[in-house]
Design an enzyme around this catalytic site. Structure first.
Site, PDB file in Angstrom:
ATOM      1  CB  SER A   1      -3.907   3.761   0.305  1.00  0.00           C
ATOM      2  OG  SER A   1      -2.938   2.540   0.485  1.00  0.00           O
TER       3      SER A   1
ATOM      4  CE1 TYR B   1      -7.522   0.218  -0.671  1.00  0.00           C
ATOM      5  CE2 TYR B   1      -5.265   0.012  -0.459  1.00  0.00           C
ATOM      6  CZ  TYR B   1      -6.458   0.439   0.215  1.00  0.00           C
ATOM      7  OH  TYR B   1      -6.559   1.266   1.175  1.00  0.00           O
TER       8      TYR B   1
END
Length: 341
Positions: A133, A158
């Site tokens: 990501s 995350y």
């Protein structure tokens, strides 16, 4: 070097946004696909079922409802399937949700990824391509973001789990010569998208006449990337495993395992959030009610992908303009929700 597969390809998160697209493309190309997903209730399970409906019944597709954090179940899947390639797209997504339920991120994104790596080692897979990501860059102001940059300062759990995935993959590439490629996705949107993402949230609010929440008073920039582009890029990379003799000095940092690769995949044209909203209003034919709010914890100010390495190694570049992609999303949104209202 594109590999021709005879064994099945394992796609994790096959009922997810990007995973369902990747599975469909692989099936269209004639590959056997084994999809797994735990079908959790992080967002609307009916949407996941609808994505899955587009895959089930197709020749060459088999689905297993499995949680990647289930060590025993994953071991059995790898033994039974014996996949040649793995597209690992399952994860607990979302930056803001990680503030509320941090343990879900460790279970899925760290323990689950460990089970994927162990399965790949046990079965001798030809290639593991996995989703990372853009969030790993944190609030770096050194843009465009390059995979050569230091990413030791994530600002959300995350992001930290995604950085952990990259480190774990490197260890397994180094120790076991497993070809691994991480792909750092940049703000993916499009039909069948996740309801917790901005484009979906904003469209739903516009259609219902409710305010859209605009954080940091709209002073944000995102490298919005259309899902078809992302999925095609994943498949192209997946079927072209790293080769040890390709690890030339111009392509590989010193000390990096020869079978390990890492790429950004994004639009490389960041757009101001207010400009995106204006374009969305245009294609939706409806004005938004706007509620301006402060910056949210864990959010980043800008994402901007340097994709030169991906273009160099795969002759691949994202191409869908934002207005075209948003129009396709709104058309899908209206059709899907009118049919399911």
């Amino acid at each position: 070097m594109t590999s021709q597969t005879t064994a099945p390809i394992l796609v994790t998160g096959a009922a997810g946004f990007i995973g369902s697209y990747v599975a469909r493309i692989l099936l269209d190309q004639g590959h056997q696909v084994v999809g797994i997903d735990n079908m959790n209730a992080y967002y609307d399970v009916d949407l996941k079922k609808a994505r899955l409906d587009g895959l089930t019944g197709r020749n060459g597709f088999v689905f297993h409802r499995v949680d990647i954090a289930d060590r025993h179940a994953m071991s059995e899947i790898f033994k039974d399937v014996g996949p040649s390639h793995v597209a690992h797209l399952a994860a607990q997504p979302g930056v803001r949700y990680s503030l509320e339920n941090p343990h879900a991120y460790i279970e899925s994104n760290v323990s689950g990824f460990m089970n994927i790596l162990e399965g790949c080692r046990a079965c001798g897979v030809e290639h593991l391509a996995y989703a990372s990501s853009s969030s790993v860059y944190g609030n770096s102001r050194d843009v465009p973001y390059s995979t050569d940059q230091n990413v030791d300062h994530p600002i959300s759990l995350y992001a930290a789990t995604k950085k952990s995935n990259e480190l774990m993959a490197h260890v397994y590439s180094h120790l076991w010569n497993i070809p691994t490629t991480g792909l750092r996705f940049f703000t993916v949107y499009g039909p069948w998208g996740r309801p917790d993402m901005a484009v979906y949230l904003f469209t739903r609010a516009i259609r219902s006449g409710k305010p859209i929440k605009i954080f940091n008073n709209g002073n944000l920039r995102r490298d919005f990337t259309y899902v078809d582009d992302i999925a095609n890029g994943v498949v192209k990379v997946l079927l072209s495993p790293p080769q040890a003799d390709d690890a030339t000095p111009d392509k590989q940092q010193p000390g990096v395992a020869p079978m390990y690769r890492l790429y950004n995949i994004g639009n490389s044209e960041p757009v101001n959030l207010m400009e995106m909203i204006g374009t969305l209003e245009k294609v939706a034919g409806q004005k938004a009610v706007k509620e301006f709010l402060p910056m949210q914890p864990g959010d980043v100010y800008e994402t901007f992908a340097d994709t030169s390495a991906l273009e160099r190694d795969f002759d691949f570049k994202v191409y869908t303009p934002l207005e075209e992609g948003l129009a396709a999303f709104v058309d899908w949104y209206d059709g899907y929700h009118s049919a399911n209202s």
